[in-house]
Design a protein around this motif. Structure first.
Motif, short mmCIF file in Angstrom:
data_model
loop_
_atom_site.label_atom_id
_atom_site.label_comp_id
_atom_site.label_asym_id
_atom_site.label_seq_id
_atom_site.Cartn_x
_atom_site.Cartn_y
_atom_site.Cartn_z
N GLU A 227 0.84 -1.18 0.00
CA GLU A 227 0.00 0.00 0.00
C GLU A 227 0.89 1.25 0.00
N ARG A 229 0.67 4.03 1.37
CA ARG A 229 0.88 4.67 2.67
C ARG A 229 1.99 4.01 3.48
N TRP A 230 2.41 2.80 3.06
CA TRP A 230 3.52 2.14 3.76
C TRP A 230 4.86 2.72 3.37
N SER A 232 7.50 5.89 2.64
CA SER A 232 7.75 7.27 3.03
C SER A 232 7.64 8.17 1.79
N ARG A 236 8.43 7.12 -2.14
CA ARG A 236 7.48 7.27 -3.24
C ARG A 236 8.10 8.07 -4.39
#
Length: 249
Positions: A227, A229-230, A232, A236
């Protein structure tokens, strides 16, 4: 007159379309024959493909049929007969995991790995099978034949503990992912490792692999398992900039 186990296996070799019917016939034999006799006859049929290293269609159909029969369930209900059968078959095959013949080592890893991955997610393995599988397949992760290493990796899927950074299986998967000379093995490790903080960092590095297929495979796995959101913000940005700048279209 009911067919024999051998006759059912011969019929299953004709085409994948017959596997459903042959599975039902084997289920009937599993219920009607004494358990030890059925097991011995089944293993005799499985043993026929062990010396075959090449991906011959008849051998591949036999492997797929064995896996389908052993893991077939009625709905979502547990089937103690099949759980017992899988344990018997895996334990007997794992005794052959270190033999000299590379074909046998390959087929053992392939069949055991396929069975482990086809079992229901909530299925459990006994302590005896866990220990035998872990010891045998960790050793085969260092086999000289890439195909054996790749299947050994897949067979360990259920045994890893991603919550522990020092987990022996996770550590071996990360080593193979980063260092193995075979792209098949690196891709198998990428597919198998469970997402965790240390595993995600290793997956991101595979998007810089020297081989285009591995880079693309790593991106697919990250898309499916990780995901956003996992990651940083810096991870990304690094991932997107590296992927968009890749020399392959």
């Amino acid at each position: 007159m009911a067919p024999t186990v051998t006759q059912v296996f011969n019929a299953a070799q004709q085409s994948y379309a017959k596997h459903a019917q042959c599975t039902e016939e084997l289920n009937g034999l599993l219920d009607s024959l004494p358990r030890d006799i059925f097991y011995e006859q089944l293993f005799g049929c499985v043993a026929c493909v062990l010396p075959i290293f090449k991906r011959e269609p008849a051998a591949e159909r036999t492997v797929e049929f064995v896996v389908r029969f052993c893991t077939a369930r009625e709905g979502d209900e547990a089937d103690p007969r099949k759980d017992e059968l899988i344990e018997y078959l895996c334990l007997r095959l794992l005794k052959l995991a270190a033999v000299k013949d590379k074909a046998v080592r390959f087929r053992v890893a392939q069949i055991v790995g396929s069975l482990m991955n086809a079992m229901p997610e909530d299925a459990e393995v006994s302590d005896e099978l866990f220990e035998s599988l872990e010891g045998s397949m960790l050793a085969r992760c260092r086999d000289k034949v890439p195909g054996v290493r790749a299947w050994a990796i897949r067979s360990l899927f259920r045994l890893q503990d991603p919550s522990v950074a020092s987990d022996a299986i996770t550590t071996e998967l990360l080593r193979l992912m980063a260092c193995d000379a075979s792209k098949e093995v690196r891709m198998a490790a990428v597919s198998t490792v469970a997402p965790s903080k240390h595993a995600i960092a290793a997956l991101l590095l595979r998007t810089r692999d020297v081989t285009e297929e591995v880079r693309l495979h790593a991106l697919h796995v990250i898309s499916a398992k990780v995901e956003m959101r996992w990651l940083s913000i810096s991870q990304r940005a690094w991932l997107l900039s590296r992927a968009l700048a890749d020399r392959a279209p």
